[in-house]
Design a protein around this motif. Structure first.
Motif, PDB file in Angstrom:
ATOM      1  N   UNK A 293       5.275   9.635   9.420  1.00  0.00           N
ATOM      2  CA  UNK A 293       4.888  10.325   8.195  1.00  0.00           C
ATOM      3  C   UNK A 293       3.832  11.380   8.525  1.00  0.00           C
TER       4      UNK A 293
ATOM      5  N   UNK B  27      -3.675  -0.472  12.930  1.00  0.00           N
ATOM      6  CA  UNK B  27      -2.280  -0.887  12.803  1.00  0.00           C
ATOM      7  C   UNK B  27      -1.551  -0.004  11.786  1.00  0.00           C
ATOM      8  N   UNK B  28      -2.297   0.413  10.743  1.00  0.00           N
ATOM      9  CA  UNK B  28      -1.670   1.299   9.750  1.00  0.00           C
ATOM     10  C   UNK B  28      -1.355   2.660  10.382  1.00  0.00           C
TER      11      UNK B  28
ATOM     12  N   UNK C 261      -7.861   1.211   5.227  1.00  0.00           N
ATOM     13  CA  UNK C 261      -6.481   0.790   5.470  1.00  0.00           C
ATOM     14  C   UNK C 261      -5.577   1.299   4.348  1.00  0.00           C
ATOM     15  N   UNK C 262      -6.051   1.154   3.129  1.00  0.00           N
ATOM     16  CA  UNK C 262      -5.274   1.639   1.984  1.00  0.00           C
ATOM     17  C   UNK C 262      -5.214   3.167   1.978  1.00  0.00           C
TER      18      UNK C 262
ATOM     19  N   UNK D  94       0.838  -1.201   0.000  1.00  0.00           N
ATOM     20  CA  UNK D  94       0.000   0.000   0.000  1.00  0.00           C
ATOM     21  C   UNK D  94       0.874   1.254   0.000  1.00  0.00           C
ATOM     22  N   UNK D  95       1.898   1.222   0.836  1.00  0.00           N
ATOM     23  CA  UNK D  95       2.815   2.364   0.940  1.00  0.00           C
ATOM     24  C   UNK D  95       3.492   2.641  -0.399  1.00  0.00           C
TER      25      UNK D  95
ATOM     26  N   UNK E   8       1.781   2.038  12.550  1.00  0.00           N
ATOM     27  CA  UNK E   8       3.066   1.832  11.876  1.00  0.00           C
ATOM     28  C   UNK E   8       3.455   2.982  10.955  1.00  0.00           C
ATOM     29  N   UNK E   9       2.567   3.316  10.022  1.00  0.00           N
ATOM     30  CA  UNK E   9       2.928   4.318   9.015  1.00  0.00           C
ATOM     31  C   UNK E   9       3.106   5.708   9.637  1.00  0.00           C
TER      32      UNK E   9
ATOM     33  N   UNK F  51       5.125   5.006  14.089  1.00  0.00           N
ATOM     34  CA  UNK F  51       6.483   4.446  13.979  1.00  0.00           C
ATOM     35  C   UNK F  51       7.311   5.165  12.914  1.00  0.00           C
ATOM     36  N   UNK F  52       6.718   5.345  11.732  1.00  0.00           N
ATOM     37  CA  UNK F  52       7.483   5.938  10.630  1.00  0.00           C
ATOM     38  C   UNK F  52       7.404   7.459  10.591  1.00  0.00           C
TER      39      UNK F  52
ATOM     40  N   UNK G 172      -5.223  -5.974   2.448  1.00  0.00           N
ATOM     41  CA  UNK G 172      -4.692  -4.656   2.073  1.00  0.00           C
ATOM     42  C   UNK G 172      -3.938  -4.700   0.749  1.00  0.00           C
TER      43      UNK G 172
ATOM     44  N   UNK H 189      -2.316   3.884   4.064  1.00  0.00           N
ATOM     45  CA  UNK H 189      -1.088   3.461   3.388  1.00  0.00           C
ATOM     46  C   UNK H 189      -0.699   4.394   2.257  1.00  0.00           C
TER      47      UNK H 189
ATOM     48  N   UNK I 213      -6.498  -4.109  -1.939  1.00  0.00           N
ATOM     49  CA  UNK I 213      -6.940  -2.700  -1.953  1.00  0.00           C
ATOM     50  C   UNK I 213      -5.896  -1.860  -2.692  1.00  0.00           C
TER      51      UNK I 213
ATOM     52  N   UNK J  28       0.427   7.711   3.631  1.00  0.00           N
ATOM     53  CA  UNK J  28       1.770   7.641   4.212  1.00  0.00           C
ATOM     54  C   UNK J  28       2.828   7.604   3.113  1.00  0.00           C
ATOM     55  N   UNK J  29       2.567   6.832   2.062  1.00  0.00           N
ATOM     56  CA  UNK J  29       3.509   6.775   0.943  1.00  0.00           C
ATOM     57  C   UNK J  29       3.685   8.145   0.311  1.00  0.00           C
TER      58      UNK J  29
ATOM     59  N   UNK K  83       1.327   4.318  -2.795  1.00  0.00           N
ATOM     60  CA  UNK K  83       1.243   5.743  -2.440  1.00  0.00           C
ATOM     61  C   UNK K  83       2.471   6.504  -2.923  1.00  0.00           C
ATOM     62  N   UNK K  84       3.641   5.882  -2.791  1.00  0.00           N
ATOM     63  CA  UNK K  84       4.880   6.506  -3.269  1.00  0.00           C
ATOM     64  C   UNK K  84       4.811   6.685  -4.790  1.00  0.00           C
TER      65      UNK K  84
END
Lengths: 277, 318
Positions: B104, B93-94, B62-63, A126-127, B97-98, B101-102, A157, B66, A160, B69-70, A130-131
């Motif tokens: 963003x 959880x996203x 969730x996406x 997913x990340x 973490x995103x 933790x990260x 996920x 994600x 998705x 964050x990306x 997004x990037x």
């Protein structure tokens, strides 16, 4: 077309990465390492970093992004980055040492070539989408490569994220599925069958190529394909634990530790000179 | 900021329908992402005006986190919009973490928290978000009282480092608390009324109800210090210490009493010691019988007259 000399170089690089994985994992002692899933994507990473990924520490904005969604293959990533001169020997030697960020799952650190804090399956996919979306918005002409495990594709996920990538025609994205057919509880086919993977990915808007994931020439050809207005998926058929006889295709070697005798045997399997000791 | 213009709006309508399209030129790096909630959040004008700054995710919270964050990792400040129940619980959880933790830079905006979705029932009520979001290291948690404060919170979120969760409550019918411009500082509670008898801490749309409750108490001779806790994290511990000489400390929240504002203050009281008793008003760890907003608030004794009654009864029992 890839020439024989390059094939030989890439195969030698893959061998070095495997030896690094075994040595580094062995030095972690009883902490163990993800040997199985780290040995399967070695050729994928070797070809990618040697021939396709652009990474210049002085121009990070335009670098290609490589994201390990199967975060437990971090050891393979560390060893590849080391062989390519992006991570240092000191980085590698700190693997699973107290206080080190170089542990079983990578922590984002751009100067070390680590774009993502992996570990929780599916989050990297997913990340990375997004990037890819952001890089398109910024007008960059770089590429985003995402390594996904086949067991990981059980996660919702993932789908998705792939739906979004297909819908938005993110042709700056290539996902590589490390299709080693094994997850912690057994084979993919027994635990949660993802087949027909090619049809599913096509239905989600991807161009799909299937390759032998240990053939550097097939991987080279696949990564050479030009984007066609859609994201690309490379299904790489691999063997979990590839190259080490007692690890290959053994679910219990998903995460385990090597004793001295097995360490020596693993090096021998890889054609490496056995060390004394 | 002229806050009168936002009075009578819902919190999301004030942020996304008015403030953001009016001020987008000040924020060239902002990107807004929605999980099929752009209409509900009043984003139509913004999308018409700045389509290149908007991304639709579909129903995929969730996406949503994600992708946000990306994008944030590429230098954007991302505003992710979804129902509060789903952007916090489904995507927890996203978020952890995103964003935690990260680290963003994503501003999560939880629409329709508390009981605002009325007849939608318990699947759509959100009485857990403050408890779980304040568990994430590095996450700022904001809970504005009305539309004007929601805009101030949003503006502060855009200008602070790190990830933020903004909990939106109440609707256009919710009482207006801020009729004129006032300072908004993350981590610094607003004192709405001064007194030394009782100290009532409240948050979100429950603040408007609490304003009415302290009026009722005042008519009965009980004077209340009223504190709008717009920031659950980082928490303004000093504002609790200032209540040490009151006879009673009260918390009122449109949230489970487990883990939210009441728990946050209880922790401070227990660690410091020497405080008066604490009365925690809110949802007593149970699901609700659905109904209109006032019905559900009344059910949990959060309507103004019941807040006042419970405070008075507790005071008399001391």
């Amino acid at each position: 077309m890839i020439d024989k000399e390059l094939i030989n170089q890439l195969e030698q690089l893959a061998k070095k990465i495997r030896v690094d994985i075994i040595r580094t994992g062995y030095l972690a002692g009883k902490n163990g390492a993800h040997f199985g899933g780290s040995l399967s994507p070695v050729e994928i990473l070797a070809v990618l970093y040697s021939c396709f990924v652009s990474f210049d520490k002085n121009d990070m904005e335009h670098r290609d992004r490589v994201i390990l969604s199967k975060g437990h293959a971090a050891l393979a990533h560390y060893c590849t980055l080391y062989e390519c001169g992006i991570m240092t020997k000191a980085d590698l030697d700190s693997f699973e040492q107290n206080g080190s960020d170089i542990v079983a799952h990578a922590k984002r650190n751009l100067s070390r070539g680590l774009d993502f804090s992996g570990g929780s399956l599916s989050l990297g996919t997913s990340y990375s989408v997004g990037v890819a979306h952001a890089c398109k918005r910024k007008g960059l002409d770089n590429h985003i490569y995402t390594l996904i495990g086949d067991g990981e594709m059980n996660e919702g996920l993932i789908w998705e994220a792939l739906m979004f990538a297909g819908h938005n025609r993110l042709d700056n994205l290539t996902i590589i599925i490390d299709h080693n057919h094994l997850q912690a509880d057994g084979t993919i086919e027994e635990v949660m069958n993802t087949a027909p993977l090619e049809d599913k990915l096509k239905a989600f808007g991807f161009d799909v190529i299937q390759v032998d994931g240990h053939s550097v020439s097939e991987l080279y050809e696949a990564f050479s394909q030009q984007p066609n207005g859609r994201p690309m998926a490379i299904i790489a058929e691999t063997v979990k634990g590839k190259g080490v006889s007692f690890i290959e295709n053994k679910a219990k070697w998903h995460h385990s530790s090597l004793n001295e005798a097995r360490y020596q045997k693993a090096l021998k399997d890889l054609g490496e000179e056995v060390e004394n000791g | 900021m002229n806050v009168q213009q936002y009075a009578g709006s819902g919190q999301a309508a004030a942020i996304f329908g008015m403030y953001l399209p009016d001020h987008i030129e000040e924020y060239p790096n902002v990107q807004v992402l929605s999980a099929d909630m752009s209409v509900a959040a009043s984003l139509d004008r913004f999308i018409y005006q700045s389509p290149e700054k908007f991304t639709e995710l579909g129903i995929a919270e969730q996406n949503l986190v994600g992708i946000s964050a990306g994008m944030a990792s590429e230098g954007y400040t991302c505003v992710a919009v979804a129902q509060a129940a789903f952007i916090t619980m489904r995507a927890y959880e996203m978020d952890r973490q995103y964003l935690g933790y990260m680290q963003n830079k994503v501003i999560l905006v939880g629409l329709n928290s508390g009981f605002y979705l009325q007849y939608f029932g318990n699947t759509h009520y959100c009485i857990e978000d403050l408890a779980i979001m304040r568990q994430i290291p590095g996450m700022t948690v904001l809970s504005p009282a009305d539309a004007a404060e929601a805009v101030m919170a949003f503006e502060a979120a855009l200008n602070c480092p790190g990830p933020v969760y903004i909990r939106l409550t109440g609707g256009s019918q919710a009482p207006t608390v801020y009729h004129e411009t006032c300072p908004f500082t993350i981590g610094k509670n607003n004192i709405l009324r001064e007194s030394q008898d009782v100290c009532l801490f409240t948050t979100g749309a429950c603040t408007g109800y609490s304003v009415q409750a302290v009026e009722i108490l005042s008519q009965q001779g009980i004077e209340t210090r009223l504190v709008d806790v717009h920031t659950l994290k980082p928490f303004d511990t000093e504002s609790v210490r200032e209540a040490k000489n009151c006879k009673l400390i009260v918390t009122a929240e449109e949230h489970n009493i487990v883990g939210g504002l009441g728990t946050t203050i209880a922790d401070i009281l227990a660690e410091d010691g020497g405080y008066p008793p604490l009365l925690k008003l809110g949802v007593k760890d149970r699901f609700s019988k659905p109904g209109d907003y006032d019905y559900v608030m009344h059910q949990h004794r959060l309507s103004p007259n019941l807040i006042a009654e419970d405070i008075k009864n507790k005071l008399q029992s001391l």
